[in-house]
Design a protein around this motif. Structure first.
Motif, PDB file in Angstrom:
ATOM      1  N   LYS A  68       0.813  -1.218   0.000  1.00 34.72           N
ATOM      2  CA  LYS A  68       0.000   0.000   0.000  1.00 34.72           C
ATOM      3  C   LYS A  68       0.846   1.267   0.000  1.00 34.72           C
ATOM      4  CE  LYS A  68      -3.936  -2.242   2.201  1.00 34.72           C
ATOM      5  NZ  LYS A  68      -4.852  -2.278   3.370  1.00 34.72           N
ATOM      6  N   ALA A  69       2.155   1.095  -0.004  1.00 35.69           N
ATOM      7  CA  ALA A  69       3.087   2.217  -0.159  1.00 35.69           C
ATOM      8  C   ALA A  69       4.180   1.765  -1.111  1.00 35.69           C
ATOM      9  CB  ALA A  69       3.675   2.641   1.181  1.00 35.69           C
ATOM     10  N   ALA A  70       4.570   2.646  -2.007  1.00 29.05           N
ATOM     11  CA  ALA A  70       5.544   2.278  -3.030  1.00 29.05           C
ATOM     12  C   ALA A  70       6.981   2.381  -2.542  1.00 29.05           C
ATOM     13  CB  ALA A  70       5.357   3.154  -4.269  1.00 29.05           C
ATOM     14  N   MET A  71       7.216   3.137  -1.458  1.00 31.49           N
ATOM     15  CA  MET A  71       8.582   3.338  -0.969  1.00 31.49           C
ATOM     16  C   MET A  71       8.605   3.423   0.553  1.00 31.49           C
ATOM     17  SD  MET A  71      10.071   6.199  -3.685  1.00 31.49           S
ATOM     18  CE  MET A  71       8.514   7.066  -3.955  1.00 31.49           C
ATOM     19  N   GLU A  72       9.742   3.105   1.123  1.00 33.94           N
ATOM     20  CA  GLU A  72       9.995   3.325   2.546  1.00 33.94           C
ATOM     21  C   GLU A  72      11.500   3.424   2.748  1.00 33.94           C
ATOM     22  OE1 GLU A  72       9.215   1.556   7.067  1.00 33.94           O
ATOM     23  OE2 GLU A  72       8.906   0.252   5.338  1.00 33.94           O
ATOM     24  N   ILE A  73      11.912   4.275   3.661  1.00 28.89           N
ATOM     25  CA  ILE A  73      13.330   4.383   4.020  1.00 28.89           C
ATOM     26  C   ILE A  73      13.503   3.678   5.365  1.00 28.89           C
ATOM     27  CG2 ILE A  73      15.232   5.939   4.585  1.00 28.89           C
ATOM     28  CD1 ILE A  73      13.830   8.048   2.812  1.00 28.89           C
TER      29      ILE A  73
END
Length: 445
Positions: free
Chosen positions: A288-293
């Protein structure tokens, strides 16, 4: 295991970087000299009563624990003069017991802790200095250790630790979601401008209700590995000055970075508001999110969830491309004897050797603490990826050596950030007030 998920940890997770306020300052009191002495690097000789036994407390209770134990077992088997005896417990329990334990006769000689905790314990005189370890090059060539990892355990110009493990953050991105948005799945954003352009395609609100079904990125704003603070670094700002004496959160460069990212989240809805670190992980893990750091501890979880992800250095800001590094450090009980200190240094030297770091990295998925180990020497692909020299050389530790770092982060910065994200004041007015509170904590020490 995450020995620093600032409130849930490490993190690298269950080590919450829920830091604790500095309990005081002063010159450490210890029974042994902190100055280098002749023969310091010589391996300790067994006493008439047998080998030197060192109690070692650490909180690596997760999947990384066996890798720690393997190096300890290898060390104990490699010689007969020193025995390392680990005592493993959850990080929160370790910190609760530590101050009383280091004052007792049977307390641990070696304690692993998140480097951000060092000021709290060094300020009370509970830790011995380790400057002499770095001064004696027979222990380890410090040029192969990332400067950020070495400096992370300094307090008031004195070092109180030796690198145990480190974890730089990287940008995880979902290749399938990039492809579905018409973006190249092998080219994640490398700058803020590129992020803005891609985020518009990766944020999907199908029914137009203002609540996207898919977000461009999962940005946590509390109980998390710090995400907004490195954005400030890369615009020339930050929370506290490099010398740790001055709040800079209200300086123009800091406010400009905060304003940019608050607008991305609040107005452009690239991420939900109110995410804790675990929520951000779940958002990415469920597609549900395309990116994460985030750090290396999430590679297994994302792989098991079937996410087709790529890894890259977090996108650069207008003035830099530094990333956050979490560091866990070996520390010494201030009551340690000269004989025990020499034995501990022998173990630290072994831990930071090439062979031991390969064992640790292959078994844990964390990068080696050394920058001179080629990728082809590592079997774990993620250890090699997170151990890239360029990444390590451009990593920083948040609030290293700053007293009351936990209070500054958890009780001042995050509440201020949440306030502006929820539209309860402008970035400038809220962080001007927060800056005064941060300065008060710095001055308090």
């Amino acid at each position: 295991m995450r020995i620093t998920r600032w409130a849930r940890v490490v993190a690298v997770g269950a080590l919450a970087l829920g830091l604790v306020a500095c309990a005081g300052q002063g010159t450490p009191q210890q029974s042994g000299s902190t100055e280098p002495t002749g023969g310091t690097s010589a391996q300790p000789q067994p006493s008439s009563s047998g080998p030197i036994t060192l109690q070692f407390w650490h909180g690596m209770t997760g999947p990384d624990g066996p890798a720690v134990q393997q190096v300890i077992d290898d060390f104990n088997a490699s010689q007969s003069e020193i025995v390392i005896k680990p005592n493993i417990m959850p990080w929160d329990q370790l910190y609760q017991k530590l101050l009383t334990s280091v004052t007792s006769a049977d307390g641990p000689q070696i304690i692993a802790m998140d480097a951000s905790r060092v000021p709290q314990y060094a300020g009370t005189g509970a830790l011995a200095t380790t400057d002499d370890f770095f001064a004696d090059t027979t222990y380890v060539d410090t040029s192969v250790l990332p400067a950020a990892a070495v400096n992370a355990s300094k307090f008031k110009g004195t070092n109180y630790g030796i690198p145990f493990n480190l974890a730089p953050m990287m940008l995880y991105y979902n290749k399938d979601l990039f492809s579905a948005a018409g973006l190249d799945p092998e080219k994640p954003p490398t700058t803020w401008d590129e992020f803005t352009q891609m985020a518009a395609k990766l944020t999907v609100d199908q029914n137009g209700d203002g609540k996207p079904e898919q977000y461009a990125i999962a940005l946590a704003d509390h109980e998390t590995v710090p995400m907004y603070q490195p954005f400030m670094w890369n615009n020339g700002g930050g929370v506290v000055s490099e010398d740790g004496t001055t709040s800079i959160v209200a300086e123009p460069a800091s406010l400009e970075a905060l304003d940019f990212w608050v607008k991305q989240v609040r107005d452009n809805k690239v991420s939900p508001i109110g995410l804790a670190g675990a929520d951000a992980d779940k958002l990415f893990q469920t597609g549900k999110a395309a990116m994460e750091i985030v750090g290396p501890w999430m590679t297994n979880g994302f792989t098991e969830a079937g996410i087709n992800f790529g890894l890259a250095r977090p996108f650069a800001g207008p003035t830099g491309q530094d990333t956050l590094m979490n560091v866990v450090t070996f520390t010494l009980n201030a009551k340690i004897t000269d004989e025990q200190r020499k034995a501990a240094y022998t173990f630290f030297s072994y831990w930071n050797s090439v062979d031991s770091q390969v064992t640790w990295a292959d078994g844990s998925g964390f990068p080696p603490s050394r920058t001179d180990i080629p990728a082809d020497k590592l079997k774990n692909q993620y250890s090699a990826t997170f151990g890239q020299k360029e990444l390590l050389d451009n990593s920083r530790v948040l609030l290293a050596g700053v007293p009351n770092a936990g209070t500054i982060t958890d009780e001042i910065f995050y509440p201020a950030l949440q306030k502006v994200l929820n539209g309860k004041g402008s970035v400038e007015e809220v962080f001007q007030a927060a800056s005064k509170d941060i300065q008060a904590q710095i001055d308090k020490g």
